[in-house]
Motif scaffolding. Structure first.
Motif, PDB file in Angstrom:
ATOM      1  N   LEU A 377     -21.177 -61.137  27.958  1.00 24.10           N
ATOM      2  CA  LEU A 377     -19.971 -61.940  27.759  1.00 24.10           C
ATOM      3  C   LEU A 377     -20.215 -63.322  28.338  1.00 24.10           C
ATOM      4  CD1 LEU A 377     -16.342 -60.752  28.379  1.00 24.10           C
ATOM      5  CD2 LEU A 377     -17.092 -62.932  29.303  1.00 24.10           C
ATOM      6  N   SER A 378     -19.849 -64.352  27.586  1.00 22.55           N
ATOM      7  CA  SER A 378     -19.950 -65.739  28.044  1.00 22.55           C
ATOM      8  C   SER A 378     -18.579 -66.374  27.890  1.00 22.55           C
ATOM      9  CB  SER A 378     -20.998 -66.498  27.232  1.00 22.55           C
ATOM     10  OG  SER A 378     -21.058 -67.859  27.630  1.00 22.55           O
ATOM     11  N   TYR A 379     -18.123 -67.065  28.954  1.00 19.53           N
ATOM     12  CA  TYR A 379     -16.785 -67.663  28.957  1.00 19.53           C
ATOM     13  C   TYR A 379     -16.883 -69.175  29.082  1.00 19.53           C
ATOM     14  CZ  TYR A 379     -12.155 -69.022  30.661  1.00 19.53           C
ATOM     15  OH  TYR A 379     -10.944 -69.636  30.828  1.00 19.53           O
ATOM     16  N   SER A 380     -16.067 -69.877  28.284  1.00 19.14           N
ATOM     17  CA  SER A 380     -15.994 -71.336  28.345  1.00 19.14           C
ATOM     18  C   SER A 380     -14.626 -71.728  28.860  1.00 19.14           C
ATOM     19  CB  SER A 380     -16.234 -71.946  26.962  1.00 19.14           C
ATOM     20  OG  SER A 380     -15.982 -73.342  26.983  1.00 19.14           O
ATOM     21  N   PRO A 381     -14.516 -72.215  30.099  1.00 18.14           N
ATOM     22  CA  PRO A 381     -13.191 -72.609  30.618  1.00 18.14           C
ATOM     23  C   PRO A 381     -12.627 -73.824  29.892  1.00 18.14           C
ATOM     24  CG  PRO A 381     -14.926 -73.191  32.168  1.00 18.14           C
ATOM     25  CD  PRO A 381     -15.572 -72.374  31.105  1.00 18.14           C
ATOM     26  N   ALA A 382     -13.490 -74.703  29.389  1.00 18.49           N
ATOM     27  CA  ALA A 382     -13.001 -75.893  28.697  1.00 18.49           C
ATOM     28  C   ALA A 382     -12.331 -75.533  27.378  1.00 18.49           C
ATOM     29  CB  ALA A 382     -14.158 -76.864  28.460  1.00 18.49           C
ATOM     30  N   ASP A 383     -12.868 -74.532  26.690  1.00 21.44           N
ATOM     31  CA  ASP A 383     -12.328 -74.150  25.384  1.00 21.44           C
ATOM     32  C   ASP A 383     -11.463 -72.903  25.459  1.00 21.44           C
ATOM     33  OD1 ASP A 383     -13.918 -76.196  24.090  1.00 21.44           O
ATOM     34  OD2 ASP A 383     -15.646 -74.879  24.433  1.00 21.44           O
ATOM     35  N   ASN A 384     -11.397 -72.256  26.645  1.00 25.11           N
ATOM     36  CA  ASN A 384     -10.655 -70.995  26.812  1.00 25.11           C
ATOM     37  C   ASN A 384     -11.075 -69.994  25.729  1.00 25.11           C
ATOM     38  OD1 ASN A 384      -8.882 -69.328  28.185  1.00 25.11           O
ATOM     39  ND2 ASN A 384      -7.160 -69.840  26.836  1.00 25.11           N
ATOM     40  N   ALA A 385     -12.372 -69.827  25.604  1.00 26.64           N
ATOM     41  CA  ALA A 385     -12.935 -68.942  24.581  1.00 26.64           C
ATOM     42  C   ALA A 385     -14.007 -68.066  25.205  1.00 26.64           C
ATOM     43  CB  ALA A 385     -13.517 -69.758  23.435  1.00 26.64           C
ATOM     44  N   VAL A 386     -14.259 -66.927  24.574  1.00 25.07           N
ATOM     45  CA  VAL A 386     -15.306 -66.018  25.040  1.00 25.07           C
ATOM     46  C   VAL A 386     -16.228 -65.685  23.877  1.00 25.07           C
ATOM     47  CG1 VAL A 386     -13.948 -64.981  26.894  1.00 25.07           C
ATOM     48  CG2 VAL A 386     -13.886 -63.982  24.620  1.00 25.07           C
ATOM     49  N   LEU A 387     -17.489 -65.446  24.231  1.00 28.55           N
ATOM     50  CA  LEU A 387     -18.500 -64.974  23.287  1.00 28.55           C
ATOM     51  C   LEU A 387     -18.923 -63.582  23.712  1.00 28.55           C
ATOM     52  CD1 LEU A 387     -20.837 -68.075  22.810  1.00 28.55           C
ATOM     53  CD2 LEU A 387     -19.742 -66.809  20.956  1.00 28.55           C
ATOM     54  N   LEU A 388     -18.876 -62.637  22.786  1.00 22.72           N
ATOM     55  CA  LEU A 388     -19.321 -61.273  23.047  1.00 22.72           C
ATOM     56  C   LEU A 388     -20.550 -60.997  22.205  1.00 22.72           C
ATOM     57  CD1 LEU A 388     -15.910 -59.366  23.016  1.00 22.72           C
ATOM     58  CD2 LEU A 388     -17.167 -60.225  24.986  1.00 22.72           C
ATOM     59  N   THR A 389     -21.610 -60.529  22.829  1.00 18.86           N
ATOM     60  CA  THR A 389     -22.852 -60.210  22.140  1.00 18.86           C
ATOM     61  C   THR A 389     -23.069 -58.708  22.176  1.00 18.86           C
ATOM     62  OG1 THR A 389     -23.766 -62.309  22.911  1.00 18.86           O
ATOM     63  CG2 THR A 389     -25.309 -60.731  21.987  1.00 18.86           C
ATOM     64  N   SER A 390     -23.460 -58.124  21.061  1.00 21.24           N
ATOM     65  CA  SER A 390     -23.716 -56.686  20.982  1.00 21.24           C
ATOM     66  C   SER A 390     -25.003 -56.455  20.199  1.00 21.24           C
ATOM     67  CB  SER A 390     -22.545 -55.967  20.313  1.00 21.24           C
ATOM     68  OG  SER A 390     -22.427 -56.364  18.951  1.00 21.24           O
ATOM     69  N   ASP A 391     -25.411 -55.173  20.136  1.00 21.11           N
ATOM     70  CA  ASP A 391     -26.638 -54.802  19.424  1.00 21.11           C
ATOM     71  C   ASP A 391     -26.366 -54.346  17.999  1.00 21.11           C
ATOM     72  OD1 ASP A 391     -28.210 -55.348  21.649  1.00 21.11           O
ATOM     73  OD2 ASP A 391     -27.947 -53.335  22.469  1.00 21.11           O
ATOM     74  N   VAL A 392     -25.151 -54.518  17.526  1.00 19.45           N
ATOM     75  CA  VAL A 392     -24.820 -54.103  16.164  1.00 19.45           C
ATOM     76  C   VAL A 392     -25.609 -54.945  15.171  1.00 19.45           C
ATOM     77  CG1 VAL A 392     -22.957 -53.923  14.474  1.00 19.45           C
ATOM     78  CG2 VAL A 392     -22.523 -53.373  16.880  1.00 19.45           C
ATOM     79  N   GLU A 393     -26.162 -54.296  14.154  1.00 21.33           N
ATOM     80  CA  GLU A 393     -26.946 -54.949  13.097  1.00 21.33           C
ATOM     81  C   GLU A 393     -28.145 -55.712  13.672  1.00 21.33           C
ATOM     82  OE1 GLU A 393     -24.439 -57.370  10.706  1.00 21.33           O
ATOM     83  OE2 GLU A 393     -22.998 -55.770  10.287  1.00 21.33           O
ATOM     84  N   GLY A 394     -28.728 -55.159  14.699  1.00 20.95           N
ATOM     85  CA  GLY A 394     -29.903 -55.790  15.289  1.00 20.95           C
ATOM     86  C   GLY A 394     -29.592 -56.956  16.190  1.00 20.95           C
ATOM     87  N   GLY A 395     -28.326 -57.195  16.471  1.00 13.74           N
ATOM     88  CA  GLY A 395     -27.911 -58.304  17.319  1.00 13.74           C
ATOM     89  C   GLY A 395     -26.868 -59.156  16.629  1.00 13.74           C
ATOM     90  N   SER A 396     -25.678 -59.222  17.194  1.00 17.13           N
ATOM     91  CA  SER A 396     -24.613 -60.023  16.593  1.00 17.13           C
ATOM     92  C   SER A 396     -23.695 -60.530  17.687  1.00 17.13           C
ATOM     93  CB  SER A 396     -23.822 -59.199  15.576  1.00 17.13           C
ATOM     94  OG  SER A 396     -23.195 -58.092  16.215  1.00 17.13           O
ATOM     95  N   PHE A 397     -22.886 -61.537  17.364  1.00 16.65           N
ATOM     96  CA  PHE A 397     -21.961 -62.110  18.329  1.00 16.65           C
ATOM     97  C   PHE A 397     -20.591 -62.262  17.690  1.00 16.65           C
ATOM     98  CE2 PHE A 397     -23.600 -65.758  16.032  1.00 16.65           C
ATOM     99  CZ  PHE A 397     -22.478 -66.563  15.844  1.00 16.65           C
ATOM    100  N   GLU A 398     -19.573 -62.320  18.562  1.00 14.39           N
ATOM    101  CA  GLU A 398     -18.211 -62.557  18.131  1.00 14.39           C
ATOM    102  C   GLU A 398     -17.591 -63.614  19.040  1.00 14.39           C
ATOM    103  OE1 GLU A 398     -16.234 -58.831  18.264  1.00 14.39           O
ATOM    104  OE2 GLU A 398     -17.026 -58.140  16.346  1.00 14.39           O
ATOM    105  N   LEU A 399     -16.925 -64.605  18.432  1.00 11.52           N
ATOM    106  CA  LEU A 399     -16.290 -65.700  19.159  1.00 11.52           C
ATOM    107  C   LEU A 399     -14.784 -65.521  19.092  1.00 11.52           C
ATOM    108  CD1 LEU A 399     -16.323 -68.496  20.571  1.00 11.52           C
ATOM    109  CD2 LEU A 399     -16.400 -69.518  18.283  1.00 11.52           C
ATOM    110  N   TYR A 400     -14.151 -65.405  20.273  1.00 14.01           N
ATOM    111  CA  TYR A 400     -12.704 -65.251  20.364  1.00 14.01           C
ATOM    112  C   TYR A 400     -12.126 -66.439  21.115  1.00 14.01           C
ATOM    113  CZ  TYR A 400     -13.215 -60.299  19.094  1.00 14.01           C
ATOM    114  OH  TYR A 400     -13.492 -59.131  18.452  1.00 14.01           O
ATOM    115  N   THR A 401     -11.058 -67.014  20.568  1.00 14.86           N
ATOM    116  CA  THR A 401     -10.277 -68.026  21.290  1.00 14.86           C
ATOM    117  C   THR A 401      -9.094 -67.319  21.920  1.00 14.86           C
ATOM    118  OG1 THR A 401     -10.927 -69.742  19.723  1.00 14.86           O
ATOM    119  CG2 THR A 401      -9.009 -70.184  21.094  1.00 14.86           C
ATOM    120  N   LEU A 402      -8.950 -67.435  23.237  1.00 13.24           N
ATOM    121  CA  LEU A 402      -7.945 -66.669  23.960  1.00 13.24           C
ATOM    122  C   LEU A 402      -6.574 -67.315  23.815  1.00 13.24           C
ATOM    123  CD1 LEU A 402      -9.894 -65.870  27.249  1.00 13.24           C
ATOM    124  CD2 LEU A 402      -9.881 -64.646  25.072  1.00 13.24           C
TER     125      LEU A 402
END
Length: 1221
Positions: A377-402
């Motif tokens: 998990l990576s968090y950006s306080p400036a953008d109030n967003a998080v990045l989640l990385t998983s091993d699905v499909e050989g490696g993928s990420f999801e970007l959520y704005t909180l």
């Protein structure tokens, strides 16, 4: 599948986890039971009393016991603390398949090939029930965790569930349980033993498998049973109070299913099979979610840990302990807030208020299997967003704005997703994605649009981490690179591995966390220090002071910026640190729960203040903290602060040793008075003499009654008055030699004459009187002599005691300021004294200042002994009371009792610095450097570990020469020894200071190359004995060589190979010349030609073999040598001879005698047996040179250098700092 531990052994047939400790039992087909610590990876114990395979083992839940059953029809109960078998249960008539303890009652259930299941009372050591009904081998039997049920599986294609409630009621009744052995003799008990009793009855018979059933297991909480059989199917059954029925069949295995169990924590079924696979099935969906395969090994047994997410599988070549999915929760901390993922929710935890709320719901991947959850998990306080990385499909990420209002956590915002092995924020509105396929780093904005693509700085990039705005840490296979995105520039790199990266608050320090190591560097990857751990490192966090707190599997530890580390506390279960504040650490456990753990930071804060030389904090902690223990004392000694360690010590013996080490003679005197033994007083006298404090030297000699030392002390200090007293004391003790010695020191000729006369040495007394001009004494002595001795008076002088240069209380001493510790701690101790203690202290000071070393202080009890013997004691001048008070006659200025701020007038010897040799040993890790520093013990240990050396006699002169070469002697005054200086390889006249880094070494690669040229020349000249010594010398010198570059390391290894080949060839040639049998001599000559020599020497060997084989009339083999010789383009004359011999051989291509030599099959030469080792045959190697030997030679000393043990385990030659980094 995440493998945690693997073993290599015979086939594993039974496994059992310990319920609390990280232990696992493995029973082998060979009959051995192994007890392993799977967390550390070591064998704890082995148990070998069964005859034949052991198929079942099981730990007791609370007692230090385990049970085993084997093919010898025996059930054995063991105590692993006592490391022995307690007793053996007999009753089964065939192989025993499984054994298991009951969780509550003292029962063991066993299944056997005799078609019965038996329940035993292990406390009474008898059988309490026999369950009959199966008509084929019973493959397994186990208790239900909570209910009075037993499930069994048999090759009769059925699974049976047995009701044992009657047995429970019987055991709870008064006198029940079958504890009376005589009851076994009753007829009804014998009938029950044969046909089954009423205490255990069949409740259900589950039929549905088409072939024999190998395993059946209860679900830990639900009314479910799972079974696996030889029909390759896994069946799921459900039961209630009245019936049981089949729920579903799971198909997928292609061979017999050997074991199947329920997962202890998740809704999963795990099965293994003889098709070399483990399959994981979803219990709710009843479909396969994962398959784990091995190439060669069939699986036989599965076991799940009852409390943890750990499984183990036994196969043909050992066992594997593994997890199905990762337990580490993804998290990121920023300020006082922690974001983490738990149960498909992103949650926020406030460290101050300890409030924990869900923020958003995370969508589940459509084809989710095991390990499909977020990995990082990576968090950006400036953008109030998080990045989640998983091993699905050989490696993928999801970007959520909180959401701005996180009061409700059930919202599920749309995620922007993409493929990538890792994703981290690097700036406002920018994040980086690692694309492993093209080894690129993509820069994307919050709309998930690619704005830039940058080629990764590493050939293969495994992971990327945030390293500040616009910067990344890129992890390759063997290094970490600091990469700037904008300029596409590599700023720095370090040779380390990193699974996780932790920064401190101001981004000035970074910790690279790997599986078994922690590396701390600054932000430019410089000034690194590495801590290696035997246990896995799980997480880390910096505290505000800059100390790294990290966790292993079972400890919370600390690491200072200088690399010093230690243990803070132990852990019951692994945790993942999120923040460190004061004496508290915040962490997440494996369940995703936030925890706050209190720690004691005193130790590492004390060490931190000491390393930063913040002595005011150190002093405060000494006075107000409860710091104690041998570890702190050893640390202070190691860091050069024995004076500080002195204030932690209560034991007088240790206090005395520390005081002597730091030169605190006053504290040493106090401890010596408490200990009051001869050895302590002697050591105190030696140290006081070294400092020049001869008053304490005198007192020490008085306490030990060392009269000869005391007299010599008075001589060198010019104390004639006390020398006179020593002479009188010697007279009272009837010590003739002591009297004479003191008279000689005093220059008292008349006393010497008197002593000689009294001891019957009249002639010597006469000569003494005559020599020193005492004519009256000489005439008197002459009257009692028969003849007058001849005396030469040409050059005689009277020996007089030396006149001291100064007459003071002590010798002239250096003056130094008191250290901060001494002043502050002494003041604190003074304040703590009581009123009476202060008075006693003042009296002691008066005694020390006013002449406490008088005659009475000698404490020799001379007057008392003389009075007892009836002797008279000569009285001294009554006006003296010990030493004269010389201060009374001095005209002193008025005393100023204001506190002095200048240097103390009392000398305390300065602490000796750490010698260069010790610094070399701390900084260097090569054997050559340790030898040069003079630590031959560590040199031999390193060489044994790296090269398998066990004999070091050939290296002794080389190591002594190396050590001598690191010292230079500067001559001093004529009466003083020379001063020794350490020669450091980094010394430079241009530098103001040159701290020791590494010793100079006298053996170099160019020097070895010169020796190699000389050895080549000796071989060419045919001086084989001298050449052998030269090559042996090269092999013996190489371990003591230090080189700088990797290329030079390769040159050193090449040099080892050259020396090896020549020594083997020369040994063959020497053996050939000693051989009387011409056939054997021919074989050795042929072997010599296969050594990898220089072309000129190979040609000479071939020419010799050609001649020898031609004489043996082995023309066919001789022709082979001729052709090989001609391929080398020898000299014209040699080539002509070879062609003539070849022509003669081709006319008659036969061999007259048979020899053990095949020129077409590559081989190595064993230089002990002098036989060939052809390719594909077994061999053992010399760990140093790599020379191969016959297997029978294992354990012998290698003739190549005479140092390494053949077949020993060794890590390899290390001769360069680049290999260590």
């Amino acid at each position: 599948m995440l493998t945690k531990f693997e073993t290599k052994s015979n086939r594993v047939k039974g496994l059992a986890f310990h319920p609390r400790r990280p232990w696992i039992l493995a029973s082998l087909h060979s009959g051995v039971i192994q007890l392993w610590d799977y967390r550390v990876g070591t064998t704890i114990d082995k148990f070998d009393e069964h005859d034949g395979p052991v198929r079942g083992v099981h730990f007791h839940r609370s007692q230090p016991l385990f049970v085993s059953g084997g093919d010898d029809y025996k059930i054995k109960v063991w105590n692993y603390k006592l490391r022995r078998c307690l007793f053996t249960l007999h009753g089964h008539l065939d192989y025993i398949r499984t054994v298991e303890f009951h969780d509550e009652h003292p029962w063991i259930v066993s299944a056997s090939d005799d078609q019965t299941i038996r329940i035993w009372n292990w406390m009474a050591r008898n059988c309490v029930a026999v369950l009959t009904g199966h008509n084929h081998y019973v493959m397994c039997a186990s208790f239900h965790m909570k209910e009075d049920l037993v499930v069994s599986a048999s090759l009769d294609q059925t699974v049976r569930v047995w009701d044992i409630s009657g047995l429970r009621k019987k055991s709870m009744a008064p006198g029940g349980g079958g504890t009376d052995p005589d009851m076994l003799r009753l007829p009804q008990q014998m009938g029950a033993d044969l046909f089954g009793g009423g205490d255990a009855v069949v409740k259900y018979v589950l039929e549905g498998h088409d072939r024999g059933v190998n395993w059946a297991s209860f679900h830990p909480t639900m009314p479910l049973i799972v079974s696996g059989a030889d029909d390759r199917q896994v069946k799921l059954w459900r039961y209630n109070e009245s019936k049981a029925w089949e729920v579903d069949t799971l198909r997928g295995h292609v061979n017999n299913v050997s074991c199947v169990i329920f997962h202890a924590k998740q809704d999963l079924i795990i099965s293994n099979s003889e098709d070399k696979s483990i399959r994981v099935w979803d219990l709710s969906k009843r479909q396969g979610v994962q398959t784990i395969r091995r190439e060669q090994d069939r699986f036989w047994i599965l076991v799940a840990h009852p409390e943890q997410n750990v499984l183990a599988a036994g196969h043909d070549s050992g066992m594997t302990v593994f997890k199905l999915e990762r337990e580490r929760p993804p998290y990121a901390a920023h300020g006082d807030t922690l974001y983490y993922v738990k149960d498909r929710y992103l949650r926020r935890y406030d460290f101050k208020t300890q409030r924990d709320n869900p923020v958003i719901s995370i969508r589940k991947p459509p084809a989710a299997g095991l390990n499909s959850g977020p990995r990082s998990l990576s968090y950006s306080p400036a953008d109030n967003a998080v990045l989640l990385t998983s091993d699905v499909e050989g490696g993928s990420f999801e970007l959520y704005t909180l959401p701005k209002d996180p009061s409700r956590g059930d919202s599920a915002p749309d995620a922007k997703s993409g493929l990538g092995a890792c994703a981290v924020f690097i700036a406002r509105n920018r994040f980086a994605v690692l694309e492993k396929l093209y080894n690129q780093i993509q820069i994307r904005n919050l709309q998930n649009e690619i704005t830039k693509k940058v080629q990764s700085p590493c050939p293969v990039t495994m992971n990327i981490f945030y390293a500040g705005t616009g910067r990344l840490l890129c992890q390759s296979e063997d290094k970490v690179v600091l990469f700037e995105i904008q300029n596409r520039q590599v700023l720095a790199e370090t040779a380390a591995a990193a699974k996780y990266v932790v920064w401190n608050q101001d981004m000035s320090r970074v910790a690279l966390i790997n599986k078994h190591s922690v590396t701390i560097t600054d932000k430019m990857l410089n000034n690194s220090c590495t801590v290696h751990e035997h246990m896995r490192v799980k997480s880390a966090a910096f505290d505000p002071s800059g100390v790294l707190i990290y966790t292993s599997l079972n400890h919370i530890k600390y690491c200072l910026p200088n690399g010093d580390n230690g243990i803070i506390r132990t852990l019951d279960a692994p945790v993942y640190l999120t923040k460190v504040v004061g004496n508290a650490v915040y962490c997440l456990d494996r369940e995703g729960k936030n925890r706050k753990i209190e720690i004691d930071s005193t130790e590492f804060m004390f060490k931190l203040a000491l390393s930063r030389q913040q002595f005011d904090q150190v002093m405060y902690m000494i006075q107000h903290s409860d710091l104690c223990g041998q570890a702190i004392i050893s640390y202070l000694q190691e860091k050069g602060f024995p004076d500080v360690a002195l204030h932690f010590v209560k034991d007088e013996r240790l206090r005395f040793n520390l005081a002597v080490e730091c030169g605190n003679i006053e504290v040493a005197l106090q401890s010596a008075q408490e200990l009051d033994d001869k050895e302590t007083w002697y050591r105190l006298g030696v140290e006081a003499l070294r400092q020049g404090n001869h008053q304490i030297v005198e007192y020490s000699y008085q306490r030990t009654k060392s009269f000869d030392r005391l007299a010599f002390l008075y001589l060198i200090t010019g104390n004639v008055e006390k020398l006179n007293k020593m002479m009188k004391i010697a007279e009272m003790y009837n010590d003739t030699f002591g009297r004479f010695e003191n008279a000689l020191y005093l220059g008292d000729v008349r006393e010497r004459i008197k002593i000689l006369e009294e001891s019957g040495q009249g002639p010597l007394a006469y000569v003494t009187a005559k020599t020193h001009g005492l004519q009256e004494e000489a005439d008197r002595l002459r009257q009692d002599m028969d003849c007058e001795p001849e005396v030469d008076l040409s050059d005689t002088t009277l020996l007089q005691p030396v006149t001291p240069i100064l007459r003071e209380a002590n010798w002239p001493l250096l003056v130094r300021d008191k250290s901060l510790f001494e002043g502050a701690l002494s003041a604190a101790e003074s304040k703590a004294k009581s009123k009476m203690g202060a008075i006693a202290s003042e009296e002691m000071e008066e005694i020390e200042a006013g002449g406490a070393w008088g005659e009475d202080e000698l404490d020799l009890d001379v007057a008392k002994e003389a009075a007892e013997n009836g002797e008279e004691v000569a009285e001294e001048d009554d006006g003296e009371g010990g030493w004269d008070d010389d201060l009374a006659d001095l005209d002193l200025p008025p005393a100023d009792f204001t506190e002095s701020v200048g240097p103390s007038a009392v000398f305390v010897a300065p602490n000796p610095g750490m010698p260069p040799y010790q610094r070399w040993l701390q900084k260097c890790s090569l054997p050559a450097q340790h030898a040069a520093a003079g630590d031959f013990g560590s040199t031999m240990r390193l060489l044994n570990r790296q090269l398998g050396f066990t004999t070091f006699a050939p290296l002794k002169p080389l190591m002594l020469d190396m050590h001598r070469a690191t010292r230079a002697a500067l001559p001093g005054l004529a009466s003083l020894p020379p001063m020794l200086f350490a020669l450091d390889e980094s010394w430079s006249g241009d530098k103001a200071t040159c701290p020791p880094t590494a010793p100079t070494t006298i053996y170099t690669l160019p020097g070895l190359e010169e020796e190699l040229k000389k050895a080549y020349k000796l071989v060419t000249l045919g001086k084989f004995s001298d050449a052998m010594k030269a090559f042996m010398g090269i092999l013996q010198t190489i371990p003591l060589v230090v080189v700088e570059s990797r290329k030079e390391v390769d040159d050193i290894k090449e040099l080892v190979g050259i020396a090896k080949e020549y020594i083997i060839g020369l040994l063959c040639e020497q053996r050939r010349r000693e051989e009387d049998n011409p056939v054997r001599a021919g074989e050795l000559a042929a072997y010599f030609t296969h050594c990898k020599l220089e072309p000129v020497h190979t040609a000479l060997a071939l020419k010799s073999a050609m001649t020898l084989f031609y004489k043996l009339k082995n023309f066919n083999t001789c022709a082979v040598f001729c052709r090989r010789l001609l391929e080398l383009n020898p000299a014209q004359r040699t080539a002509t001879q070879a062609r003539q011999v070849l022509a003669a051989c081709e006319k008659n291509p036969t061999d007259a005698v048979e020899i053990t030599y095949d020129p077409r099959n590559p081989f190595d030469i064993c230089c002990i047996t002098f036989t060939p080792i052809y390719r594909g045959f077994k061999f053992v190697e010399c760990p140093y040179t790599g020379a191969r030997f016959q297997p029978d030679c294992k354990g012998q000393l290698s003739p190549l250098g005479g140092m390494a043990r053949i077949g020993a385990d060794a890590s390899g030659l290390i001769c360069s700092p680049t290999q260590v980094r």
